[in-house]
Design an enzyme around this catalytic site. Structure first.
Site, PDB file in Angstrom:
ATOM      1  N   ASP A 118       0.844  -1.200   0.000  1.00 27.37           N
ATOM      2  CA  ASP A 118       0.000   0.000   0.000  1.00 27.37           C
ATOM      3  C   ASP A 118       0.877   1.248   0.000  1.00 27.37           C
ATOM      4  O   ASP A 118       1.694   1.429   0.901  1.00 27.37           O
ATOM      5  CB  ASP A 118      -0.875  -0.005   1.265  1.00 27.37           C
ATOM      6  CG  ASP A 118      -1.773   1.220   1.337  1.00 27.37           C
ATOM      7  OD1 ASP A 118      -2.845   1.192   0.700  1.00 27.37           O
ATOM      8  OD2 ASP A 118      -1.395   2.210   1.999  1.00 27.37           O
TER       9      ASP A 118
ATOM     10  N   LYS B 206      -2.851   5.867  -3.970  1.00 28.64           N
ATOM     11  CA  LYS B 206      -3.991   6.750  -3.672  1.00 28.64           C
ATOM     12  C   LYS B 206      -3.730   8.150  -4.189  1.00 28.64           C
ATOM     13  O   LYS B 206      -2.599   8.641  -4.102  1.00 28.64           O
ATOM     14  CB  LYS B 206      -4.235   6.838  -2.157  1.00 28.64           C
ATOM     15  CG  LYS B 206      -4.132   5.524  -1.422  1.00 28.64           C
ATOM     16  CD  LYS B 206      -4.424   5.658   0.056  1.00 28.64           C
ATOM     17  CE  LYS B 206      -3.923   4.454   0.824  1.00 28.64           C
ATOM     18  NZ  LYS B 206      -2.474   4.440   1.101  1.00 28.64           N
TER      19      LYS B 206
ATOM     20  N   TYR C 204       2.758   9.892   0.095  1.00 34.03           N
ATOM     21  CA  TYR C 204       3.826   9.270   0.896  1.00 34.03           C
ATOM     22  C   TYR C 204       5.225   9.539   0.314  1.00 34.03           C
ATOM     23  O   TYR C 204       6.230   9.275   0.975  1.00 34.03           O
ATOM     24  CB  TYR C 204       3.636   7.745   1.029  1.00 34.03           C
ATOM     25  CG  TYR C 204       2.357   7.292   1.689  1.00 34.03           C
ATOM     26  CD1 TYR C 204       1.514   8.184   2.351  1.00 34.03           C
ATOM     27  CD2 TYR C 204       1.979   5.954   1.646  1.00 34.03           C
ATOM     28  CE1 TYR C 204       0.335   7.756   2.932  1.00 34.03           C
ATOM     29  CE2 TYR C 204       0.798   5.515   2.239  1.00 34.03           C
ATOM     30  CZ  TYR C 204      -0.024   6.429   2.867  1.00 34.03           C
ATOM     31  OH  TYR C 204      -1.192   5.979   3.434  1.00 34.03           O
TER      32      TYR C 204
ATOM     33  N   HIS D 188      -7.937   9.226  -1.682  1.00 39.42           N
ATOM     34  CA  HIS D 188      -7.305   9.097  -0.353  1.00 39.42           C
ATOM     35  C   HIS D 188      -8.206   9.597   0.775  1.00 39.42           C
ATOM     36  O   HIS D 188      -8.304   8.980   1.837  1.00 39.42           O
ATOM     37  CB  HIS D 188      -5.972   9.853  -0.362  1.00 39.42           C
ATOM     38  CG  HIS D 188      -4.989   9.361   0.641  1.00 39.42           C
ATOM     39  ND1 HIS D 188      -3.643   9.328   0.405  1.00 39.42           N
ATOM     40  CD2 HIS D 188      -5.154   8.883   1.900  1.00 39.42           C
ATOM     41  CE1 HIS D 188      -3.028   8.845   1.477  1.00 39.42           C
ATOM     42  NE2 HIS D 188      -3.921   8.573   2.396  1.00 39.42           N
TER      43      HIS D 188
HETATM   44  N1  LIG Z   1      -5.813   5.805   3.816  1.00 37.09           N
HETATM   45  C1  LIG Z   1      -5.315   6.546   4.780  1.00 37.09           C
HETATM   46  O1  LIG Z   1      -5.744   7.698   5.024  1.00 37.09           O
HETATM   47  C2  LIG Z   1      -4.219   5.980   5.642  1.00 37.09           C
HETATM   48  C3  LIG Z   1      -3.920   6.595   6.874  1.00 37.09           C
HETATM   49  C4  LIG Z   1      -2.913   6.009   7.658  1.00 37.09           C
HETATM   50  C5  LIG Z   1      -2.247   4.873   7.213  1.00 37.09           C
HETATM   51  N2  LIG Z   1      -2.553   4.324   5.990  1.00 37.09           N
HETATM   52  C6  LIG Z   1      -1.835   3.111   5.484  1.00 37.09           C
HETATM   53  O2  LIG Z   1      -1.916   2.099   6.481  1.00 37.09           O
HETATM   54  C7  LIG Z   1      -0.608   1.673   6.821  1.00 37.09           C
HETATM   55  C8  LIG Z   1      -0.556   1.195   8.257  1.00 37.09           C
HETATM   56  O3  LIG Z   1      -0.963   2.213   9.153  1.00 37.09           O
HETATM   57  P1  LIG Z   1       0.056   3.011  10.088  1.00 37.09           P
HETATM   58  O4  LIG Z   1       1.398   3.050   9.465  1.00 37.09           O
HETATM   59  O5  LIG Z   1      -0.611   4.306  10.389  1.00 37.09           O
HETATM   60  O6  LIG Z   1       0.043   2.214  11.465  1.00 37.09           O
HETATM   61  P2  LIG Z   1       0.240   0.690  11.943  1.00 37.09           P
HETATM   62  O7  LIG Z   1       0.597  -0.185  10.822  1.00 37.09           O
HETATM   63  O8  LIG Z   1      -0.929   0.359  12.794  1.00 37.09           O
HETATM   64  O9  LIG Z   1       1.455   0.834  12.969  1.00 37.09           O
HETATM   65  C9  LIG Z   1       2.744   1.191  12.551  1.00 37.09           C
HETATM   66  C10 LIG Z   1       3.578   1.377  13.808  1.00 37.09           C
HETATM   67  O10 LIG Z   1       3.573   0.162  14.575  1.00 37.09           O
HETATM   68  C11 LIG Z   1       4.892  -0.298  14.750  1.00 37.09           C
HETATM   69  N3  LIG Z   1       4.856  -1.762  14.575  1.00 37.09           N
HETATM   70  C12 LIG Z   1       4.768  -2.464  13.426  1.00 37.09           C
HETATM   71  N4  LIG Z   1       4.725  -3.780  13.664  1.00 37.09           N
HETATM   72  C13 LIG Z   1       4.779  -3.923  15.002  1.00 37.09           C
HETATM   73  C14 LIG Z   1       4.773  -5.045  15.861  1.00 37.09           C
HETATM   74  N5  LIG Z   1       4.689  -6.288  15.399  1.00 37.09           N
HETATM   75  N6  LIG Z   1       4.851  -4.823  17.211  1.00 37.09           N
HETATM   76  C15 LIG Z   1       4.911  -3.570  17.694  1.00 37.09           C
HETATM   77  N7  LIG Z   1       4.933  -2.467  16.930  1.00 37.09           N
HETATM   78  C16 LIG Z   1       4.869  -2.640  15.592  1.00 37.09           C
HETATM   79  C17 LIG Z   1       5.733   0.393  13.706  1.00 37.09           C
HETATM   80  O11 LIG Z   1       7.023   0.657  14.215  1.00 37.09           O
HETATM   81  P3  LIG Z   1       8.356   0.057  13.505  1.00 37.09           P
HETATM   82  O12 LIG Z   1       8.447   0.717  12.158  1.00 37.09           O
HETATM   83  O13 LIG Z   1       9.404   0.495  14.468  1.00 37.09           O
HETATM   84  O14 LIG Z   1       8.160  -1.423  13.441  1.00 37.09           O
HETATM   85  C18 LIG Z   1       4.998   1.709  13.510  1.00 37.09           C
HETATM   86  O15 LIG Z   1       5.414   2.661  14.471  1.00 37.09           O
HETATM   87  C19 LIG Z   1       0.248   2.914   6.527  1.00 37.09           C
HETATM   88  O16 LIG Z   1       1.618   2.644   6.510  1.00 37.09           O
HETATM   89  C20 LIG Z   1      -0.350   3.338   5.222  1.00 37.09           C
HETATM   90  O17 LIG Z   1       0.125   2.510   4.164  1.00 37.09           O
HETATM   91  C21 LIG Z   1      -3.538   4.862   5.221  1.00 37.09           C
END
Ligand SMILES: NC(=O)c1ccc[n+]([C@@H]2O[C@H](COP(=O)([O-])OP(=O)(O)OC[C@H]3O[C@@H](n4cnc5c(N)ncnc54)[C@H](OP(=O)(O)O)[C@@H]3O)[C@@H](O)[C@H]2O)c1
Length: 280
Positions: free
Chosen positions: A48, A78, A53, A111
């Site tokens: 994704d 997106k 980004y 998005h």
């Molecule tokens: N459509 C939208 O508006 C929107 C908004 C937000 C996000 N997104 C997409 O969704 C994806 C995921 O969401 P997100 O990045 O906001 O949050 P997430 O995936 O819920 O969490 C990422 C965080 O969790 C940590 N992490 C990852 N695996 C872990 C584990 N097994 N144990 C403990 N901590 C862990 C990561 O740190 P480390 O890097 O240190 O592992 C990072 O700080 C984004 O990267 C993006 O592609 C889309």
């Protein structure tokens, strides 16, 4: 549908979307390329990204470096709301493909909603981008129930998903029900609540019973409901941890206990982030 391997998928209006994807928000440069490459080598088949980004180039490089055939990987990107005027949207979609060095993406999303531009015009342009072959599937992100209804009425092509913030600390049942009504897949962003899941006592306790981590229980809670998850990590060692959510199951009681973690105010991503005025 099988949920025994990381390549398990959900079907939505002809689109087959792998249940596990790699999120890439905030991954940049060589680190991004490396994590994407490693994820694909480990068995991830869905990545994704988004124009905002600023890492589409690196995502494309990671895909090529992995040696995995293009046809085996589901790539989502997106379009940012400032590009929703119809001619802008088509240009922005072409620019994404240039950066990714791909001839088409598997899924192209709006998005965030943009109330400044009529949704029907933006959707008309998005549908045309699909018909022109730039995206195999199209969908939306951060759409409310009311906006889903409007979008489905206005679109001449199927909208295959709504990508929304979704994790145990936030009740998204109404939006999920609207997606299901319209046969749209739910893609969960921030599925481990941006790391918060790791510190939750209930998720830790349930994890201990299954010899799993709290993050794995959190992801399992979602995929067990056929919700696609796109956890992001910058750490290669966590890629395997986040993928190992298909080899165990949660009981009905455990699912209910986890669902009860939802609280008003459980949202993590601030909608003001996208300049949100009133959407509905
Ligand atoms: N459509 C939208 O508006 C929107 C908004 C937000 C996000 N997104 C997409 O969704 C994806 C995921 O969401 P997100 O990045 O906001 O949050 P997430 O995936 O819920 O969490 C990422 C965080 O969790 C940590 N992490 C990852 N695996 C872990 C584990 N097994 N144990 C403990 N901590 C862990 C990561 O740190 P480390 O890097 O240190 O592992 C990072 O700080 C984004 O990267 C993006 O592609 C889309």
């Amino acid at each position: 549908m099988s949920t025994s391997t990381p390549v398990a998928s959900v079907e939505a209006q002809g689109a087959r979307i792998p249940l596990l994807g790699l999120g890439t928000w905030e991954l940049r440069g060589r680190a991004c390329t490396r994590v994407v490459e490693q994820a694909l080598r480990l068995g991830y088949r869905h990545v994704d990204t988004a124009e905002i980004y600023e890492n589409e180039r690196e995502v494309g490089e990671g895909l090529r470096a992995s040696g995995i055939k293009r046809g085996e990987v589901f790539i989502t990107t997106k379009i940012w709301p400032t590009h929703y005027a119809p001619h802008e949207l088509a240009r922005a979609a072409r620019d994404c493909l240039v950066r990714l060095r791909l001839s088409e993406v598997d899924l192209l999303l709006l998005h965030w909603p943009n109330p400044q531009i009529p949704l029907s015009e933006t959707l008309g342009a998005l549908c045309k981008v699909k018909r022109d072959g730039l995206a195999r599937n199209i969908g939306v992100s951060n759409f409310t129930v009311a906006l889903i209804e409007q979008a489905v009425r206005a679109a001449s092509e199927p909208l295959v998903c709504n990508q929304i913030e979704c994790h145990p600390f936030l009740d998204q049942s109404k939006v999920i029900a609207a997606c299901r009504r319209h046969h749209m897949a739910v893609v969960a962003y921030s599925p481990i609540a941006r790391g918060k899941a790791r510190d939750d006592e209930l998720l830790q306790r349930i994890g201990a019973a299954h010899k799993k981590t709290a993050a794995q229980v959190c992801l399992r809670f979602l995929v067990q409901q056929d919700i696609v998850v796109i956890p992001r990590t910058s750490k290669v060692e966590r890629l395997s941890e986040n993928a190992a959510t298909f080899d165990f199951g949660l009981s009905e009681t455990e699912m209910a206990q986890i669902a009860a973690l939802a609280r008003p105010g459980g949202r993590i991503i601030d909608w003001a982030f996208a300049g949100r005025p009133q959407w509905d």
